[in-house]
Design an enzyme around this catalytic site. Structure first.
Site, mmCIF file in Angstrom:
data_model
loop_
_atom_site.group_PDB
_atom_site.id
_atom_site.type_symbol
_atom_site.label_atom_id
_atom_site.label_comp_id
_atom_site.label_asym_id
_atom_site.label_seq_id
_atom_site.Cartn_x
_atom_site.Cartn_y
_atom_site.Cartn_z
ATOM 1 N N HIS A 262 0.590 -1.315 0.079
ATOM 2 C CA HIS A 262 -0.098 0.014 0.044
ATOM 3 C C HIS A 262 0.848 1.321 0.098
ATOM 4 C CE1 HIS A 262 -3.331 -2.415 1.212
ATOM 5 N NE2 HIS A 262 -2.702 -2.987 2.381
HETATM 6 C C1 BDR Z 1 -2.911 1.073 5.605
HETATM 7 O O1 BDR Z 1 -3.107 0.580 6.828
HETATM 8 C C2 BDR Z 1 -1.660 0.309 7.280
HETATM 9 O O2 BDR Z 1 -2.040 -0.964 8.100
HETATM 10 C C3 BDR Z 1 -0.714 0.153 6.312
HETATM 11 O O3 BDR Z 1 0.673 0.357 6.480
HETATM 12 C C4 BDR Z 1 -1.199 0.917 5.126
HETATM 13 O O4 BDR Z 1 -0.801 2.407 5.727
HETATM 14 C C5 BDR Z 1 -3.634 0.206 4.539
HETATM 15 O O5 BDR Z 1 -4.778 0.230 4.801
#
Ligand code: BDR
Ligand code: CA
Length: 330
Positions: A262
């Site tokens: 992500h």
């Molecule tokens: C986001 O949530 C976190 O757990 C990850 O690091 C990312 O920034 C994804 O939904």
């Protein structure tokens, strides 16, 4: 000319990939790293950010700790089951001792970086937006020093947090959600601090690009990608080790042997603006305490300040580009 950037982060396995991607990218100069609560508690996210800088021999990059909690309502949910109890897949202590954070709070480090920069700075928040909302509130005079905000967070479709509509997950004494299940309306970073997300996504002073879950879940790196990363040298191998727990958690949750990178997708957009295809969309954030808390909703054109929502990209090329850069970390 390089683009000055600051990463605001809650490492976090995909945060680790994102920070190392920035350090491997000559197009950008990482001016500072600021930490925020999120995947794990603030002391751990700060230490993890410091360990990653030390691991990449970049103790020269200033680090400062930011918010330990959301702006308004407590939010007890963390993501240790996804990122490991220490936020780095249980491997944090295999990395070097952390670079120490500076004494000033994150907001003041951000302000001093903005004041000192010889061109507007791109902010890349890849966690809850608490520090960025505070920066905009405390230092409105510096808005013009920010080139753009590229945030990984939000979703126009399903979220990845709790579903409070289908039952009654345990609530903490502090009041809010305490357990993670797939199916909630909100994406995790938005869910952690909806009021902060609302503050940042609805202001008109700084352009915002939102890199939502809808796109980042499509940027899922499979076994071959992870193996190639591990073969890329000692730093790639260590990062692949950090990913191991996250990979198992992703498989358990989504039934796919892969890892969504992500936060690295947002950093790549900051490194190479235009990598992602965006659609201007005014956004609203659900800030009530009901089951949709933290949900990010696209509004009709003209209903608010347009946010550039990144809904498409050549995801194969994005993953290849991230890998290629990480393979040259050593
Ligand atoms: C986001 O949530 C976190 O757990 C990850 O690091 C990312 O920034 C994804 O939904
Ligand atoms: Ca993150």
């Amino acid at each position: 000319m390089t683009t000055p950037i600051v990463i605001d982060t809650d490492p976090g396995v995909d945060d680790a990939v994102a920070i190392m991607l920035a350090l491997a990218s000559p197009e950008v100069e990482l001016k500072a790293v600021t930490s925020v609560f999120g995947n794990v508690a603030l002391d751990a996210t700060t230490a993890n950010a410091g360990r990653l800088l030390a691991f990449c021999d970049r103790a020269d990059v200033p680090l400062a700790a930011g918010a330990a909690r959301p702006l308004v309502h407590p939010q007890a949910e963390r993501a240790g089951e996804v990122h490991g109890w220490d936020g780095l897949g249980g491997r944090a202590t295999t990395l070097p001792e952390p670079v120490a954070p500076q004494p000033q709070p994150a907001v003041e480090l951000l302000a001093s970086v903005l004041r000192a920069a010889d061109q507007p700075v791109t902010l890349v928040p890849i966690g809850p937006l608490t520090n960025i909302a505070l920066l905009l509130a405390v230092h409105p005079e510096l808005a013009g020093r920010i080139a753009r905000i590229v945030w990984m967070g939000g979703s126009l479709g399903a979220g990845n947090t709790v579903d409070t509509t289908g039952g009654s997950p345990p609530r903490s004494a502090a009041g809010l959600i305490h357990q993670t299940r797939v199916g909630g309306a909100a994406e995790f970073n938005a869910h952690c601090d909806p009021e902060a997300a609302h503050r940042v996504l609805t202001q008109a002073d700084v352009p915002v690009t939102m890199v939502p879950l809808d796109l980042t879940l499509r940027c899922a790196a499979g076994p071959e990608w992870i193996e190639a990363l591990a073969a890329g040298g000692p730093r790639g191998a260590a990062l692949a080790g950090v990913i191991t727990h996250y990979r198992a958690a992703f498989r358990a949750r989504y039934g796919v042997d892969a890892v969504a990178v992500h936060d690295a997708v947002a950093v790549l957009e900051a490194v190479r603006p235009g990598t992602l295809t965006t659609t201007p969309t005014p956004m609203a954030v659900a800030c009530d305490l009901g089951p949709a808390r933290g949900a990010t909703v696209g509004l009709p054109e003209g209903a608010g300040v347009p946010v550039q929502v990144a809904l498409d990209a050549d995801t194969v090329a994005v993953l290849a580009e991230i890998l290629e850069r990480l393979q040259h970390l050593d």
